[in-house]
Scaffold this active site. Sequence first.
Site, PDB file in Angstrom:
ATOM      1  N   GLY A 273      15.341   5.991  27.768  1.00 50.09           N
ATOM      2  CA  GLY A 273      15.167   5.347  26.480  1.00 50.09           C
ATOM      3  C   GLY A 273      13.754   5.430  25.931  1.00 50.09           C
ATOM      4  O   GLY A 273      13.028   6.411  26.152  1.00 50.09           O
ATOM      5  N   HIS A 274      13.349   4.359  25.233  1.00 50.69           N
ATOM      6  CA  HIS A 274      12.106   4.333  24.461  1.00 50.69           C
ATOM      7  C   HIS A 274      10.876   4.479  25.351  1.00 50.69           C
ATOM      8  O   HIS A 274      10.013   5.319  25.099  1.00 50.69           O
ATOM      9  CB  HIS A 274      12.052   3.019  23.691  1.00 50.69           C
ATOM     10  CG  HIS A 274      10.933   2.909  22.711  1.00 50.69           C
ATOM     11  ND1 HIS A 274      10.788   3.773  21.645  1.00 50.69           N
ATOM     12  CD2 HIS A 274       9.905   2.020  22.612  1.00 50.69           C
ATOM     13  CE1 HIS A 274       9.725   3.427  20.935  1.00 50.69           C
ATOM     14  NE2 HIS A 274       9.159   2.379  21.502  1.00 50.69           N
ATOM     15  N   PHE A 275      10.771   3.649  26.375  1.00 50.92           N
ATOM     16  CA  PHE A 275       9.625   3.712  27.288  1.00 50.92           C
ATOM     17  C   PHE A 275       9.961   4.664  28.443  1.00 50.92           C
ATOM     18  O   PHE A 275      10.154   4.258  29.592  1.00 50.92           O
ATOM     19  CB  PHE A 275       9.253   2.316  27.789  1.00 50.92           C
ATOM     20  CG  PHE A 275       8.533   1.494  26.752  1.00 50.92           C
ATOM     21  CD1 PHE A 275       7.238   1.805  26.359  1.00 50.92           C
ATOM     22  CD2 PHE A 275       9.155   0.423  26.140  1.00 50.92           C
ATOM     23  CE1 PHE A 275       6.571   1.063  25.389  1.00 50.92           C
ATOM     24  CE2 PHE A 275       8.497  -0.334  25.170  1.00 50.92           C
ATOM     25  CZ  PHE A 275       7.208  -0.006  24.797  1.00 50.92           C
TER      26      PHE A 275
END
Length: 306
Positions: A273-275
């Site tokens: 995902g994002h991180f």
Amino acid sequence: MSTATPTRERPATHFRSENIDGVNVFYREAGPEDAPVVLLLHGFPTSSRMYRNLIPHLSDRYHAIAPDYPGFGHSDVPDREKFTYDFDHIADIIDKLLDRLDIREFTPYMMDFGGSIGWRLAVKHPERISAVVLQNAPLYPEGGDDGFWKDLIPYWGDGSDEHRDTARSYVTPECTRDQYLDGTHDASLIDPDCWLIDQALLDRPGVDEIMLDLLYDISKQETVFGAAKEFLRKEQPPALIATGANDGVFPESAMRHFLDDLPDAEFHALDTGHFALEEKAAEIGSLMRSFLDRTFTDARPRRLRK
């Protein structure tokens, strides 16, 4: 006699700060002083801590610099009545930090807010950009009024107090946690300390208002983003895109637009995902090593101290 392969020692990470325009700016630093510089620009709502697992993969051969922006991490949090919290000003602070450290050329690693900072540096100093590394970073925003952006779109439209209050959803513990967990392949690999530490920093007096100022400033980037696209088309810097494919903020589909302006970029969509570094630091580190080694095969030293 032991036949074990010797462990390669990694240089220690140093934790330092410089006073820039009256603001103490914290940064992590590791690696040989005369090596090519990698400038690690963090996202929202975190800090240079997001690079703690990546730096050891780079620092035996590259010089890593990871600053905390004013209002983030261990840097000072000046009063917003006396300090303008927008991306232009923060980019100016980071630019002055680089001058203080005598960094003349560098490869920015741009993630989330780090893209808003990094593009400004690239547009201002195109001759200083050795290459670019992109991970879940802005430049080609996708439309739509749902998903991650739904509470920001009305705020961007009028900046009203009512819509600013709605946008406070982005500084809540739930939003901070979800940015770490949404889209991950194995959520059990994500250290809960990540969102607990980030939220503790967000919960400091006045920091929520600072973040809302910056979240609103996202709406004012059309000119900078246009100049950044022109920089990419004209300069064609060596580029590595290693991005979390399942990110709801900057998904794979948005990141693939970089290939329109950088057709020779190396592109990797990772199952996270994002991180992305929380789950894929070793993989991204390996991709970066290979990319940087090829980019700097005949590189001269990129960092000189007076």
